[in-house]
Design a protein around this motif. Structure first.
Motif, PDB file in Angstrom:
ATOM      1  N   ARG A   1      21.665 101.448 -16.142  1.00  0.00           N
ATOM      2  CA  ARG A   1      23.121 101.377 -15.052  1.00  0.00           C
ATOM      3  C   ARG A   1      22.964 100.560 -14.462  1.00  0.00           C
ATOM      4  O   ARG A   1      23.891  99.696 -13.598  1.00  0.00           O
ATOM      5  CB  ARG A   1      23.375 102.943 -15.454  1.00  0.00           C
ATOM      6  N   TYR A   2      21.862 100.801 -13.362  1.00  0.00           N
ATOM      7  CA  TYR A   2      21.725 100.231 -12.406  1.00  0.00           C
ATOM      8  C   TYR A   2      19.464 100.231 -12.270  1.00  0.00           C
ATOM      9  O   TYR A   2      18.776 100.059 -12.529  1.00  0.00           O
ATOM     10  CB  TYR A   2      21.869 101.205 -11.056  1.00  0.00           C
ATOM     11  N   LEU A   3      19.365  98.282 -11.760  1.00  0.00           N
ATOM     12  CA  LEU A   3      18.422  98.293 -11.001  1.00  0.00           C
ATOM     13  C   LEU A   3      18.398  97.703  -9.489  1.00  0.00           C
ATOM     14  O   LEU A   3      19.170  97.380  -9.219  1.00  0.00           O
ATOM     15  CB  LEU A   3      17.717  97.001 -11.931  1.00  0.00           C
ATOM     16  N   ILE A   4      17.363  98.610  -9.212  1.00  0.00           N
ATOM     17  CA  ILE A   4      17.477  98.389  -7.375  1.00  0.00           C
ATOM     18  C   ILE A   4      16.482  97.790  -6.477  1.00  0.00           C
ATOM     19  O   ILE A   4      15.337  98.249  -7.339  1.00  0.00           O
ATOM     20  CB  ILE A   4      18.312  99.514  -6.924  1.00  0.00           C
ATOM     21  N   LEU A   5      15.908  96.289  -6.196  1.00  0.00           N
ATOM     22  CA  LEU A   5      15.011  96.902  -5.440  1.00  0.00           C
ATOM     23  C   LEU A   5      15.182  96.713  -3.921  1.00  0.00           C
ATOM     24  O   LEU A   5      16.097  96.012  -2.913  1.00  0.00           O
ATOM     25  CB  LEU A   5      14.230  94.920  -5.746  1.00  0.00           C
ATOM     26  N   LYS A   6      14.722  97.373  -2.807  1.00  0.00           N
ATOM     27  CA  LYS A   6      14.359  97.583  -1.403  1.00  0.00           C
ATOM     28  C   LYS A   6      13.864  97.566  -0.560  1.00  0.00           C
ATOM     29  O   LYS A   6      12.685  97.968  -0.985  1.00  0.00           O
ATOM     30  CB  LYS A   6      15.363  99.230  -1.529  1.00  0.00           C
TER      31      LYS A   6
END
Length: 260
Positions: free
Chosen positions: A126-131
């Motif tokens: 649903r989501y890919l996140i790099l923070k």
């Protein structure tokens, strides 16, 4: 110059997050795959993350816990670490972060997540996140805060003097929380940028200090997510390139020299 080569880098934490659609059987609640994934994944990654911790949220019923991390797998030194919950997995690192090592760990963990998932044909992110979360100490007097943002980070923030004149209000914010979202093309998604005036805690000195904290996040959502895990490497490189360029553009000049 790469972020990891900075001697005094301001990095607080680097975070990768993947969320996927979960199965919700009627009358039972919760994804029936979650507990299977927990045991199978730990078996495959415990060589690198041998320390298991159950987090406080572990007691929350599965049907109410989608997107909440409940389990943690730590390396011998504590960092980096992996966290798992119902439909969510994160990989986290801190001051010893090096991008190529971090990327390799992400790919390895996500590959294993896919391998152990009981319903591979239904595994759909649903989501890919790099923070990245960065912070620097602040000790500024009235009006110096705005000059700092302008001169050190190329961010202009101005209030009309009329707001403060004859009102007994000091133009030196004790709290600030700004958040922006911008569309991104490569990778397809959104760049979220947040800057906060808050406090940073020094674990070594056991001391909190006033700090300027900023978060740079790139997020892709379904249907803009490439095929996972086969195309994760390319997504990570593109997402890191955006975050990398934002960081060095913001701190170029005096701040960068402070971090070198």
């Amino acid at each position: 110059m790469a972020l990891e080569n900075l001697t005094n880098k301001p990095l607080v934490e680097a975070i990768f997050e993947i969320r996927w659609y979960t199965e919700q059987p009627p009358f039972i609640g919760g994804d029936p795959n979650t507990q299977l994934i927990l045991g199978r994944l730990f078996d495959r990654i415990n060589e690198n993350y041998p320390i298991y911790e159950q987090l406080p949220f572990a007691s929350i019923p599965e049907q109410m816990a989608e997107g909440i991390v409940k389990h943690r797998f730590k390396s011998e030194k504590g960092w980096p670490l992996v966290q798992l919950g119902n439909g969510i997995l994160t990989v986290n690192d801190t001051e010893n972060y090096i991008w190529q090592d971090f990327k390799k760990r992400i790919i390895d963990v996500v590959d294993n997540l896919y391998i152990v998932h009981p319903s591979k044909d239904k595994f759909r992110p649903r989501y890919l996140i790099l923070k990245y979360i960065d912070a620097i100490d602040l000790d500024l007097k009235e009006n110096e805060f705005y000059e700092f943002l302008k001169n050190k980070m190329k961010i202009e923030l101005n209030f009309s003097p009329l707001l403060f004149e004859k009102t007994l209000v000091t133009n030196n914010p004790i709290q600030l929380d700004l958040q922006f979202a911008f569309p991104a093309e490569n990778p397809k998604g959104i760049v979220n940028f947040r800057i906060v005036k808050g406090q940073k805690f020094d674990n070594q000195r056991n001391l909190a200090s006033d700090a300027l904290i900023w978060e740079t996040t790139i997020q892709s959502t379904d249907p803009d997510i490439p095929e996972i895990p086969s195309n994760l490497d390319k997504w990570l490189e593109n997402a890191h390139s955006v975050c990398h360029n934002w960081f060095f553009t913001l701190v170029d000049g005096d701040l960068l020299r402070r971090f070198e």
